[in-house]
Design a protein around this motif. Structure first.
Motif, short mmCIF file in Angstrom:
data_model
loop_
_atom_site.label_atom_id
_atom_site.label_comp_id
_atom_site.label_asym_id
_atom_site.label_seq_id
_atom_site.Cartn_x
_atom_site.Cartn_y
_atom_site.Cartn_z
N LYS A 41 0.83 -1.19 0.00
CA LYS A 41 0.00 0.00 0.00
C LYS A 41 0.87 1.24 0.00
O LYS A 41 1.84 1.33 0.75
N ALA A 42 0.53 2.21 -0.82
CA ALA A 42 1.28 3.45 -0.87
C ALA A 42 1.01 4.26 0.39
O ALA A 42 -0.12 4.34 0.88
N ALA A 43 2.05 4.85 0.94
CA ALA A 43 1.89 5.65 2.15
C ALA A 43 1.21 6.97 1.80
O ALA A 43 1.56 7.62 0.82
N ARG A 44 0.23 7.35 2.59
CA ARG A 44 -0.47 8.62 2.38
C ARG A 44 -0.34 9.44 3.66
O ARG A 44 -0.49 8.91 4.75
N CYS A 45 -0.04 10.68 3.52
CA CYS A 45 0.12 11.56 4.67
C CYS A 45 -0.81 12.76 4.54
O CYS A 45 -1.20 13.15 3.44
N LYS A 46 -1.15 13.33 5.70
CA LYS A 46 -1.98 14.53 5.73
C LYS A 46 -1.25 15.62 6.49
O LYS A 46 -0.50 15.35 7.42
N ASP A 47 -1.50 16.86 6.08
CA ASP A 47 -0.87 17.98 6.79
C ASP A 47 -1.75 18.40 7.97
O ASP A 47 -2.72 17.74 8.31
N ALA A 48 -1.39 19.50 8.62
CA ALA A 48 -2.11 19.97 9.80
C ALA A 48 -3.55 20.35 9.50
O ALA A 48 -4.42 20.27 10.37
N LYS A 49 -3.85 20.76 8.26
CA LYS A 49 -5.20 21.16 7.89
C LYS A 49 -6.07 19.98 7.48
O LYS A 49 -7.25 20.14 7.23
N GLY A 50 -5.47 18.80 7.39
CA GLY A 50 -6.23 17.61 7.03
C GLY A 50 -6.22 17.29 5.55
O GLY A 50 -6.87 16.36 5.11
N LYS A 51 -5.45 18.06 4.76
CA LYS A 51 -5.35 17.80 3.33
C LYS A 51 -4.21 16.83 3.07
O LYS A 51 -3.23 16.78 3.82
N PHE A 52 -4.30 16.08 1.99
CA PHE A 52 -3.24 15.15 1.64
C PHE A 52 -2.00 15.92 1.23
O PHE A 52 -2.08 16.93 0.54
N ALA A 53 -0.84 15.43 1.70
CA ALA A 53 0.44 16.06 1.40
C ALA A 53 1.49 15.00 1.20
O ALA A 53 1.28 13.82 1.55
N LYS A 54 2.64 15.37 0.65
CA LYS A 54 3.73 14.43 0.50
C LYS A 54 4.23 14.07 1.89
O LYS A 54 4.28 14.90 2.79
N CYS A 55 4.64 12.83 2.07
CA CYS A 55 5.06 12.38 3.39
C CYS A 55 6.37 13.00 3.85
O CYS A 55 6.68 12.98 5.03
N GLY A 56 7.16 13.58 2.97
CA GLY A 56 8.42 14.19 3.37
C GLY A 56 8.30 15.62 3.83
O GLY A 56 9.24 16.19 4.38
N THR A 57 7.15 16.26 3.63
CA THR A 57 7.00 17.67 4.00
C THR A 57 6.88 17.83 5.51
O THR A 57 6.37 16.95 6.20
N GLY A 59 5.52 18.59 9.04
CA GLY A 59 4.18 18.61 9.62
C GLY A 59 3.24 17.55 9.05
O GLY A 59 2.12 17.41 9.53
N ALA A 60 3.66 16.80 8.07
CA ALA A 60 2.80 15.77 7.48
C ALA A 60 2.88 14.52 8.34
O ALA A 60 3.95 14.11 8.80
N LYS A 61 1.72 13.93 8.59
CA LYS A 61 1.64 12.72 9.41
C LYS A 61 0.95 11.62 8.61
O LYS A 61 0.04 11.91 7.82
N PRO A 62 1.34 10.36 8.80
CA PRO A 62 0.68 9.26 8.08
C PRO A 62 -0.81 9.20 8.41
O PRO A 62 -1.22 9.37 9.56
N ALA A 63 -1.61 8.98 7.38
CA ALA A 63 -3.06 8.91 7.57
C ALA A 63 -3.53 7.48 7.65
O ALA A 63 -2.99 6.60 7.12
#
Length: 63
Positions: A41-57, A59-63
């Motif tokens: 499964k591809a890793a998906r991360c979300k930023d502080a606002k709840g939008k999807f973001a790259k996992c390396g940015t 503040g991004a946390k795994p969803a």
């Protein structure tokens, strides 16, 4: 007719048997446990606002 039917059944079992018991071997030819074929499964991360973001940015946390 019976002879043809028996021959066809015997030929079918000889062809089907190797595909059922396909052992895995390493580069040296030794038997090993076959690798798991489940898709990764591809890793998906979300930023502080709840939008999807790259996992390396930041503040991004795994969803």
């Amino acid at each position: 007719m019976v002879r043809t039917l028996l021959f066809a059944a015997a030929a079918l079992t000889m062809v089907a048997t190797p595909s059922l018991a396909a052992p895995c071997r390493d580069a040296k030819g030794k038997f090993i446990k076959c690798p798991d074929k489940t898709p990764v499964k591809a890793a998906r991360c979300k930023d502080a606002k709840g939008k999807f973001a790259k996992c390396g940015t930041p503040g991004a946390k795994p969803a």
